[in-house]
Design a protein around this motif. Structure first.
Motif, PDB file in Angstrom:
ATOM      1  N   TYR A   1      15.040  51.861  20.788  1.00  0.00           N
ATOM      2  CA  TYR A   1      14.741  51.859  19.355  1.00  0.00           C
ATOM      3  C   TYR A   1      13.268  52.207  19.236  1.00  0.00           C
ATOM      4  CZ  TYR A   1      14.727  49.999  14.516  1.00  0.00           C
ATOM      5  OH  TYR A   1      14.619  49.827  13.156  1.00  0.00           O
ATOM      6  N   HIS A   2      12.994  53.428  18.809  1.00  0.00           N
ATOM      7  CA  HIS A   2      11.660  53.993  18.959  1.00  0.00           C
ATOM      8  C   HIS A   2      10.760  53.795  17.745  1.00  0.00           C
ATOM      9  CE1 HIS A   2       8.588  56.732  20.353  1.00  0.00           C
ATOM     10  NE2 HIS A   2       8.773  57.549  19.331  1.00  0.00           N
ATOM     11  N   SER A   3      11.289  54.064  16.545  1.00  0.00           N
ATOM     12  CA  SER A   3      10.396  54.064  15.391  1.00  0.00           C
ATOM     13  C   SER A   3      11.149  53.930  14.079  1.00  0.00           C
ATOM     14  CB  SER A   3       9.563  55.347  15.365  1.00  0.00           C
ATOM     15  OG  SER A   3      10.392  56.485  15.185  1.00  0.00           O
ATOM     16  N   ILE A   4      10.385  53.687  13.020  1.00  0.00           N
ATOM     17  CA  ILE A   4      10.882  53.653  11.647  1.00  0.00           C
ATOM     18  C   ILE A   4      10.013  54.598  10.835  1.00  0.00           C
ATOM     19  CG2 ILE A   4      11.307  52.222   9.611  1.00  0.00           C
ATOM     20  CD1 ILE A   4      11.560  49.821  11.488  1.00  0.00           C
ATOM     21  N   THR A   5      10.647  55.434  10.038  1.00  0.00           N
ATOM     22  CA  THR A   5       9.923  56.380   9.198  1.00  0.00           C
ATOM     23  C   THR A   5      10.144  56.032   7.727  1.00  0.00           C
ATOM     24  OG1 THR A   5      10.109  58.155  10.832  1.00  0.00           O
ATOM     25  CG2 THR A   5       9.697  58.820   8.552  1.00  0.00           C
TER      26      THR A   5
END
Length: 321
Positions: free
Chosen positions: A259-263
């Motif tokens: 789970y890498h990122s939220i934009t």
């Protein structure tokens, strides 16, 4: 199959992203300073009603950010029956997320029929015809096993939850506030790095009824991505190029997903850039379309900010102004 046609169950809303940290108070201060959002501790839930016997309430805090409820956890404090349930982390990192589900028994049986392995909140393998329940409670709750689903995904019924701002009757995604230092309109999407998109789609589409809304290149990540709309959110499953900037981030949890990122969709990238720099948050990428932070200066997360939702996102007509 659409996210409204899932047999006898319906995924209603993203519950929360889970973020593991070494210092809850430091994370709360960061969200207050950088996002302009106060956090509330889980212990507020027990002011009027005691927690289940033996269940800790000091390990987590929740930060409302537009249409997202963000959960921050100190794994050292999450101890059930004398056993720490999550491994320690060296630094802050995104871990997983989950959903509220109507008809959760049917959802559990659907995933079980697909051969997706699951566990209860205590980590015990779920093998019966009915889902496990929370310790000291009859409430069904279960999690997928990363080896089987890519990530640890959580499922529970939409119960009354004091700390979830979105459960207030009549709640809608609010317009941008003049007081919001980042000018956030709503969450654009969540990015998961994977080398097995088929595994993710088996869960998201075949299991939960999500809809693939777009497939294409993400040149910022250096990845080929599939975007899935499920309930109130969009999830990007990105396969990093072997020599791309995201490959090393994926490899941290390989062969499982990351789970890498939220934009976030925002009103003005210039406003975002100025505020982040004022708060000592470094930028990894700045283009006309997107700003991405350096994770080392932003709670271990390369937060993304954009002025446009992804291609095919059915919420494009719903963004508040």
């Amino acid at each position: 199959m659409s996210d409204t046609d899932s047999g006898q169950f319906h995924v209603t809303r993203l519950y929360h992203p889970s973020h593991h940290v070494t210092d809850l108070h430091a994370a709360e201060e960061w969200f207050e300073r950088v996002f302009g959002r106060p956090s509330r501790p889980l212990s507020e839930m027990t002011k009027k009603a005691p927690a289940s016997e033996g269940y800790p309430t000091n390990y987590s805090s929740f930060t409302p950010i537009s249409d997202v409820l963000f959960d921050t956890i100190d794994p050292k404090l999450y101890v059930l029956n004398g056993v720490q349930q999550y491994a320690d982390v060296d630094g802050p990192t995104l871990k997983g997320f989950g959903w509220y589900v109507d008809g959760i028994v049917d959802a559990y049986r659907r995933l079980k029929d697909l051969g997706i392995a699951m566990v209860g909140q205590d980590g015990v393998v779920a093998e019966g015809d009915n889902p496990p329940s929370a310790p000291g409670s009859p409430m069904p709750i279960f999690f997928t096993v990363p080896d089987s689903a890519g990530l640890r995904y959580e499922f529970l019924p939409q119960i009354p939850f004091l700390l979830d701002h979105r459960l207030v009757p009549g709640w809608e995604v609010p317009p941008v506030s003049d007081d919001d230092p980042l000018g956030i309109e709503r969450c654009s999407h969540h990015t998961i790095l994977t080398d097995r998109p088929d595994r993710a789609l088996r869960l998201m589409v075949d299991g939960l009824g999500g809809t693939v809304v777009h497939e294409g290149r993400n040149e910022v990540l250096g990845a080929t991505s599939t975007y899935v709309h499920l309930a109130d959110a969009v999830f990007e499953y990105a396969v990093p190029d072997a020599d791309g900037p995201a490959h090393s981030a994926w490899a941290v949890n390989a062969p499982n997903d990351t789970y890498h990122s939220i934009t976030w969709k925002v009103a003005d990238l210039g406003r975002v850039e100025r505020h982040l720099k004022e708060q000592g948050v470094d930028l990894r990428i700045r283009t006309e379309e997107v700003v991405v932070t350096e994770s080392e200066t932003s709670l271990g997360i390369p937060w993304g900010f954009t002025t446009a939702l992804t291609t095919g996102d059915p919420r494009n007509a719903e963004t508040p102004r």
